[in-house]
Structures are given as structure tokens and as C-alpha cells.
Design a protein around this motif. Structure first.
Motif, PDB file in Angstrom:
ATOM      1  N   THR A 319       0.823  -1.214   0.000  1.00 59.09           N
ATOM      2  CA  THR A 319       0.000   0.000   0.000  1.00 59.09           C
ATOM      3  C   THR A 319       0.854   1.260   0.000  1.00 59.09           C
ATOM      4  OG1 THR A 319      -0.143   0.251   2.430  1.00 59.09           O
ATOM      5  CG2 THR A 319      -1.709  -1.257   1.365  1.00 59.09           C
ATOM      6  N   ILE A 320       2.154   1.139   0.248  1.00 62.75           N
ATOM      7  CA  ILE A 320       3.017   2.320   0.298  1.00 62.75           C
ATOM      8  C   ILE A 320       3.076   3.010  -1.058  1.00 62.75           C
ATOM      9  CG2 ILE A 320       5.410   3.080   0.644  1.00 62.75           C
ATOM     10  CD1 ILE A 320       5.639   0.899   2.771  1.00 62.75           C
ATOM     11  N   VAL A 321       2.835   2.253  -2.113  1.00 63.89           N
ATOM     12  CA  VAL A 321       2.857   2.871  -3.445  1.00 63.89           C
ATOM     13  C   VAL A 321       1.818   3.970  -3.563  1.00 63.89           C
ATOM     14  CG1 VAL A 321       3.718   0.765  -4.502  1.00 63.89           C
ATOM     15  CG2 VAL A 321       1.250   1.194  -4.474  1.00 63.89           C
ATOM     16  N   ASP A 322       0.800   3.943  -2.701  1.00 66.20           N
ATOM     17  CA  ASP A 322      -0.237   4.971  -2.740  1.00 66.20           C
ATOM     18  C   ASP A 322       0.054   6.136  -1.803  1.00 66.20           C
ATOM     19  OD1 ASP A 322      -1.807   3.495  -4.561  1.00 66.20           O
ATOM     20  OD2 ASP A 322      -2.612   2.276  -2.924  1.00 66.20           O
ATOM     21  N   TYR A 323       1.167   6.074  -1.069  1.00 64.09           N
ATOM     22  CA  TYR A 323       1.506   7.169  -0.165  1.00 64.09           C
ATOM     23  C   TYR A 323       1.747   8.430  -0.994  1.00 64.09           C
ATOM     24  CZ  TYR A 323       3.577   9.767   3.690  1.00 64.09           C
ATOM     25  OH  TYR A 323       3.825  10.716   4.652  1.00 64.09           O
ATOM     26  N   PRO A 324       1.160   9.559  -0.598  1.00 67.40           N
ATOM     27  CA  PRO A 324       1.317  10.778  -1.392  1.00 67.40           C
ATOM     28  C   PRO A 324       2.789  11.090  -1.681  1.00 67.40           C
ATOM     29  CG  PRO A 324      -0.290  11.114   0.327  1.00 67.40           C
ATOM     30  CD  PRO A 324       0.314   9.763   0.579  1.00 67.40           C
ATOM     31  N   SER A 325       3.086  11.324  -2.923  1.00 68.19           N
ATOM     32  CA  SER A 325       4.386  11.770  -3.423  1.00 68.19           C
ATOM     33  C   SER A 325       5.384  10.645  -3.652  1.00 68.19           C
ATOM     34  CB  SER A 325       5.044  12.792  -2.475  1.00 68.19           C
ATOM     35  OG  SER A 325       4.167  13.839  -2.201  1.00 68.19           O
ATOM     36  N   LEU A 326       5.113   9.409  -3.164  1.00 69.55           N
ATOM     37  CA  LEU A 326       6.117   8.362  -3.312  1.00 69.55           C
ATOM     38  C   LEU A 326       5.843   7.496  -4.539  1.00 69.55           C
ATOM     39  CD1 LEU A 326       6.865   7.289   0.369  1.00 69.55           C
ATOM     40  CD2 LEU A 326       8.204   8.746  -1.143  1.00 69.55           C
ATOM     41  N   GLY A 327       5.002   6.483  -4.412  1.00 69.16           N
ATOM     42  CA  GLY A 327       4.721   5.620  -5.547  1.00 69.16           C
ATOM     43  C   GLY A 327       5.539   4.343  -5.520  1.00 69.16           C
ATOM     44  N   PRO A 328       5.469   3.550  -6.599  1.00 70.08           N
ATOM     45  CA  PRO A 328       6.099   2.222  -6.599  1.00 70.08           C
ATOM     46  C   PRO A 328       7.620   2.263  -6.521  1.00 70.08           C
ATOM     47  CG  PRO A 328       5.213   2.769  -8.765  1.00 70.08           C
ATOM     48  CD  PRO A 328       4.696   3.796  -7.823  1.00 70.08           C
ATOM     49  N   ASP A 329       8.230   3.398  -6.854  1.00 62.37           N
ATOM     50  CA  ASP A 329       9.691   3.497  -6.796  1.00 62.37           C
ATOM     51  C   ASP A 329      10.174   4.043  -5.456  1.00 62.37           C
ATOM     52  OD1 ASP A 329       9.918   2.592  -9.429  1.00 62.37           O
ATOM     53  OD2 ASP A 329       9.724   4.613 -10.250  1.00 62.37           O
ATOM     54  N   TRP A 330       9.366   3.883  -4.395  1.00 65.58           N
ATOM     55  CA  TRP A 330       9.723   4.495  -3.116  1.00 65.58           C
ATOM     56  C   TRP A 330      11.108   4.136  -2.608  1.00 65.58           C
ATOM     57  CZ3 TRP A 330      10.944   1.615   1.116  1.00 65.58           C
ATOM     58  CH2 TRP A 330      10.506   0.277   1.154  1.00 65.58           C
ATOM     59  N   PRO A 331      11.639   2.907  -2.820  1.00 64.77           N
ATOM     60  CA  PRO A 331      12.976   2.633  -2.284  1.00 64.77           C
ATOM     61  C   PRO A 331      14.071   3.520  -2.893  1.00 64.77           C
ATOM     62  CG  PRO A 331      11.839   0.581  -2.784  1.00 64.77           C
ATOM     63  CD  PRO A 331      11.041   1.683  -3.409  1.00 64.77           C
ATOM     64  N   ALA A 332      13.851   3.965  -4.127  1.00 62.60           N
ATOM     65  CA  ALA A 332      14.825   4.834  -4.775  1.00 62.60           C
ATOM     66  C   ALA A 332      14.602   6.301  -4.436  1.00 62.60           C
ATOM     67  CB  ALA A 332      14.760   4.640  -6.289  1.00 62.60           C
ATOM     68  N   MET A 333      13.507   6.609  -3.749  1.00 64.50           N
ATOM     69  CA  MET A 333      13.161   7.994  -3.453  1.00 64.50           C
ATOM     70  C   MET A 333      13.464   8.392  -2.015  1.00 64.50           C
ATOM     71  SD  MET A 333       9.558   8.024  -5.546  1.00 64.50           S
ATOM     72  CE  MET A 333       9.308   9.796  -5.525  1.00 64.50           C
ATOM     73  N   LEU A 334      13.844   7.427  -1.180  1.00 64.60           N
ATOM     74  CA  LEU A 334      14.148   7.688   0.220  1.00 64.60           C
ATOM     75  C   LEU A 334      15.637   7.518   0.456  1.00 64.60           C
ATOM     76  CD1 LEU A 334      11.215   5.734   1.947  1.00 64.60           C
ATOM     77  CD2 LEU A 334      11.276   8.130   1.220  1.00 64.60           C
ATOM     78  N   THR A 335      16.304   8.599   0.873  1.00 61.89           N
ATOM     79  CA  THR A 335      17.741   8.588   1.136  1.00 61.89           C
ATOM     80  C   THR A 335      17.980   8.687   2.636  1.00 61.89           C
ATOM     81  OG1 THR A 335      18.235   9.665  -0.975  1.00 61.89           O
ATOM     82  CG2 THR A 335      19.924   9.789   0.732  1.00 61.89           C
ATOM     83  N   PHE A 336      18.797   7.801   3.165  1.00 62.55           N
ATOM     84  CA  PHE A 336      19.055   7.794   4.606  1.00 62.55           C
ATOM     85  C   PHE A 336      19.806   9.062   5.022  1.00 62.55           C
ATOM     86  CE2 PHE A 336      18.626   3.124   3.994  1.00 62.55           C
ATOM     87  CZ  PHE A 336      17.629   2.894   4.928  1.00 62.55           C
ATOM     88  N   ALA A 337      19.176   9.848   5.900  1.00 58.52           N
ATOM     89  CA  ALA A 337      19.783  11.062   6.422  1.00 58.52           C
ATOM     90  C   ALA A 337      20.347  10.848   7.828  1.00 58.52           C
ATOM     91  CB  ALA A 337      18.753  12.187   6.443  1.00 58.52           C
TER      92      ALA A 337
END
Length: 530
Positions: A319-337
Motif C-alpha cells: 500500500t506504500i505505493v499509494d503514499y502521497p508523493s512516493l509511488g512504486p519506486d519508493w525505495p529509490a526515493m528515500l535517502t538515509f539522512a
């Protein structure tokens, strides 16, 4: 504020309305006089302005730095941007009221570990800021913390008695000097609060002359319309003016919704940072609310239970693919800060996708591993499906209801560059491209927030004003922090005074700590367009 006897003469500067050259005499913590260069004579410490602009101290209307202002690196990062005042207690989470445990546990990866106020309320939080750093601190009453204090981790609606107790805590915080109330409606427990509950909490805000500040529900972007509709209902039901935190979406959506608010007679302002990506807790999109609301040890028990983990991977993560602004490519969109577990230091600056390859795990499995090892203390820079261009950001920030808010997070080895670059980038992006002149830029970075949040006699360079002052090199000011190099400090601001005391000189800290806890002015200053 406490008075100082120090006298400072700032020589050969230009005002934002083009008056130059002038000298500025500071005495007793306030601006004593402005006059053409060479007219003023006083026995005073001198600062050579060299034709730079003198501007009122900048106000970060959405800050997460307050708990870290005893860190010289954080002080330097703020002052090199011209920030002299921060507004804390954002997103509905803060150390007061109560004993601070909830904020320290849940928001450690955003705010750091709070100091000096646990158990003492807003009054103690502001008192702890007196004379302990070079930067002033104002505070919002955090609605999530209020809910936690009364209802703990309950996800239901409050009883009449519980709601009355929450309203009383809000009223108490305002009486102790808070400038308003904040909500974080994508965080727990704030996301369990109904519109009616929030409206009730907003009524004492209206009575006190404060502001209802909201991290809206629904993830912004395409969800902004529903968030604005809820804030409209809260404002109408309570009488409180509203302020939208980090209002980020496509320009036509932001500007259209602002027009709608004005047409509906809603008194509304907003802040937005000049970057296209966001930053937040890794657990916010990755864990369901029924887990996030639990104590850390209970969450860890769930995440390490094999059956529960399999359920999350099979049922929740899709269901994370439906999270606003993320989508199915979420692993490539989150950078560890920021990763709290030392064994995962190597993953800082990598995306979840990149780090999971190194770890030979699926992205979802690796993300859960890092959360467990870090006791959930992880934050990430979040790309969006369509990253906004500088021209889009300039259109939003040039709006007359906009004010500066970095949403800067200083926790982490590879943080979002907004923490160290936002205010310098405002000037670099907006003034140099002609979107704003220096007078309107002053409104964005200083005077609007002073007026909106009743921060006293600040926000303008005129006799009698508190001498929070910034000297800006208009040809050099700019941000150096980037997504690849987020720790670089800004340039073009080398001298800053707070309460008439030099706190940054030649680009270096002076070691002085004249910052104060700012209590909401009993009568808001007259609002003017700067």
C-alpha cells in the motif's frame, strides 16, 4: 528581554529601501539611532558595514533546532543564514507540556533530545532558552503532545472530560507565552484527532490572539485541497487565524487554494522551504498507525515477530505505493539522512534501494532491519514523483502570505540541505532572479513572522526596535548546502547581532549567548507589509 549596556556602532551600511550609506547605533539592546554615515558619534564598538545591507534578524517560522541550540555547529549553521529567532514545537510534537518522554522517544530523529523543560510546561521551555544560546526561541503548544498527556496512546475520540483537559493545557501554554498551537496530522497521535477536536483546541488560541499552525492531514501535493478544507472548517469554528506548515505542492494548486482561502475570508499564511524534496521519519510512511502509536519496545516486538513481519511485507508494504508523493519506486526515493544504529553508518547518503543491494536484502526487509536496529530513530530525505523547479518555488514564495520556514532537521550525518541553506537560498533564488525586491524579501524572512506570531519589537530596522540585526552581502549571499554535500554552511552573512550583542563576527561565533525565550506579545504588533 534583559537589557544590555553594550554600545555598538555599525558603520557604512545600506537599508533595504535603498537609503545609503547610513550608520546604525545600537544601545541597551535596541536600535538607538540611524543617521547618514559620519553623523553619529559615540564611544562604541564598531562594525565596518562596507556597504552591506542591514536587515532585521530572520525568523524561522518552522524550526526543529531548538533542542540543539547549545551545539556550536547548529548555532553557526543558523547564524550564517541570518536566523536570529526560531519557532519551536512544530508538527504537534514537543517536550511541553508534560515530562517530555513522548517527544524524546517519537521525534528524536527530528528534534533531537530536548533539554531543560521536561515537566515544566511552555514557561519552563522558554525560560530554559534565556541566555543559553545566541538565538531566540518562541514556542507553539503541540497538539499531539497535549493529546498524549491526556489520552496517552488512545486512538479513539476524547470524552467530554478529556477534551476539557486538553483545552485547559492549551490555554495554560498560551498563558505562559506560546505563540499558538501546532498540529501534525500525519503523525501519531495527531492523526487520530478529528476536526471537531481540533476546533475545540483552537478556540483558546483565538481568544489569546495566537495562531493555529498545521502540518495538514493527507500528505500535501494532490491532498492539499482536503487539508485546506479542514483548516477552513477549524478557522470558521474557532475564530483562529491559520498558518499552513511547509505548504508544498504544484504552484497552481498552492496559489489557487490561497485564493480560495482569501475569498472565503480565512486569515491564512504559510511557510515553504525552497527545495523540491522533503524529509521526515522513515517510519511515517513505512509503518501503519496502529504500530506507530505503540511504545518503542512494543513496536520493536511487533517488527521482530516473524508472523507480524510477514504480514507487513505481504499486506502493508504494497500500500506504500499509494503514499502521497512516493509511488512504486519508493525505495529509490528515500535517502538515509540519520540512522541511529552505528552498524548502519555506511548507509548514510544512500537510498533504501542502493543500501538494500549492499545488504543483500529486499528494500522493505532492509528498511525494517534498520528501523529495528535504530530503535526507530531514522530519518530520510524524501524525493517526490515530480520535483518542483526553482521557478515553481519562486512563484509560491513570492506570495504575500508566505514566510520563511526551513523545517530544518539537524539530526543526522547526511541531512536535508534545507537545515543549512534555506534562508540564504531565499535571497539567492528570489531577489537575484527578480521575484522579490529587498523590501519584500525582508517581509518573507523576518517581519511577516514577527507580526503574525507577535514576537515583539523586532522585524524592522528603525529606532526603538530590538537590535536583532543581520548584515548581508547582496552579491555574495547564497546557500552552499546541496543534497550531495548537505553540511556546507551558507555564505554572504558574516555579522549578526542578537539583542544588540554581536553573536557572529567575521563569519565566526563570538561565544555570546544573548538569546531569549520569546513570550507572545500581549498585543500583537501592527501588521504591515514589509
Amino acid at each position: 528581554m534583559a537589557e544590555t549596556t553594550q554600545r555598538v556602532l555599525i558603520l557604512d551600511v545600506e537599508t533595504v529601501d535603498g537609503e545609503s550609506p547610513v550608520d546604525v547605533l545600537v544601545e541597551g539592546g535596541r536600535i538607538a539611532a540611524l543617521a547618514p554615515a559620519g553623523v553619529l558619534e559615540a564611544e562604541a564598538s564598531a562594525i565596518e558595514g562596507r556597504g552591506r545591507l542591514v536587515m532585521p534578524g530572520f525568523v524561522d517560522a518552522h524550526s526543529h533546532a531548538a533542542a540543539l541550540l547549545d551545539d556550536p555547529g547548529v548555532q553557526l549553521a543558523q547564524l550564517r543564514q541570518g536566523i536570529t529567532t526560531v519557532i519551536a514545537g512544530q508538527d504537534g510534537v514537543g517536550p511541553a507540556p508534560g515530562d517530555g518522554r513522548y517527544a524524546a522517544e517519537y521525534f528524536a530523529a527530528i528534534d533531537g533530545r530536548h533539554r531543560g523543560s521536561a515537566g515544566g510546561g511552555i514557561g519552563a521551555l522558554l525560560a530554559a532558552a534565556d541566555g543559553t544560546s545566541p538565538i531566540n526561541v518562541a514556542a507553539l503548544v503541540p497538539a499531539g503532545t497535549v493529546r498524549f498527556e491526556v489520552m496517552c496512546r488512545a486512538t479513539r475520540a476524547p470524552s467530554a472530560a478529556e477534551l476539557a483537559a486538553m483545552v485547559a493545557l492549551v490555554r495554560e501554554g498560551l498563558a505562559e507565552g506560546a505563540v499558538g498551537l501546532s498540529t501534525g496530522l500525519d503523525y501519531v497521535p495527531g492523526l487520530f484527532a478529528s476536526t471537531d477536536e481540533l476546533t475545540a483546541l483552537a478556540r483558546p488560541v483565538a481568544e489569546a490572539g495566537g495562531v493555529f499552525v498545521s502540518h495538514m492531514r493527507g500528505g500535501y501535493e494532490s491532498g492539499s485541497a482536503s487539508g485546506i478544507a479542514e483548516l477552513t472548517a477549524i478557522s470558521r469554528g474557532s475564530g483562529a487565524p491559520i498558518h499552513v506548515s511547509h505548504f508544498h505542492a504544484e504552484p497552481h494548486l498552492v496559489l489557487g487554494l490561497l485564493d480560495r482561502l482569501e475569498a472565503d475570508g480565512i486569515d491564512a499564511t504559510f511557510d515553504a522551504y525552497p527545495y523540491g524534496r522533503g524529509c521526515s521519519l522513515l517510519g511515517m510512511p513505512l509503518l501503519p498507525p496502529e504500530i506507530s502509536v505503540l511504545p518503542v519496545d512494543a513496536q520493536l516486538a511487533r517488527l521482530t515477530d516473524s508472523a507480524e513481519r510477514e504480514r507487513l511485507l505481504a499486506e502493508w508494504f504494497p500500500t506504500i505505493v499509494d503514499y502521497p508523493s512516493l509511488g512504486p519506486d519508493w525505495p529509490a526515493m528515500l535517502t538515509f539522512a540519520h540512522i541511529g544504529a552505528p552498524e548502519y553508518d555506511w548507509a548514510h547518503g544512500k537510498t533504501v534501494a542502493e543500501a538494500s543491494v549492499t545488504a543483500r536484502r529486499t528494500p522493505a526487509e532492509f528498511a525494517l532491519d534498520v528501523l529495528v536496529a535504530s530503535r526507530l530513530e531514522v530519518n530520510v530525505v524524501m524525493a517526490v514523483r515530480t520535483e518542483r523547479r526553482d521557478a515553481d518555488l519562486a512563484r509560491i514564495l513570492a506570495h504575500p502570505a508566505a514566510m520563511g520556514g526551513s523545517d530544518g532537521i539537524f539530526v543526522g550525518r547526511h541531512p536535508h540541505p534545507r537545515a543549512r541553506g534555506t534562508f540564504a537560498r531565499y535571497l539567492e533564488l528570489l531577489v537575484r532572479d527578480g521575484s522579490l525586491d529587498w523590501v519584500r524579501a525582508t517581509g518573507l524572512v523576518s517581519s511577516r513572522a514577527v507580526d503574525r506570531f507577535a514576537l515583539g519589537d523586532r522585524g524592522r530596522v528603525r529606532p526603538g526596535a530590538i537590535a536583532d540585526l543581520v548584515l548581508v552581502d547582496p552579491d555574495r549571499v547564497g546557500a552552499r548546502a546541496t543534497y550531495d554535500d548537505p553540511l556546507a554552511t551558507a555564505v554572504g552573512i558574516d555579522d549578526v547581532l542578537v539583542g544588540g550583542i554581536p553573536v557572529l563576527a567575521g563569519g565566526e561565533l563570538t561565544g555570546e549567548a544573548p538569546g531569549r525565550g520569546i513570550r507572545r506579545a500581549s498585543r500583537p504588533t501592527e501588521r504591515q507589509e514589509a
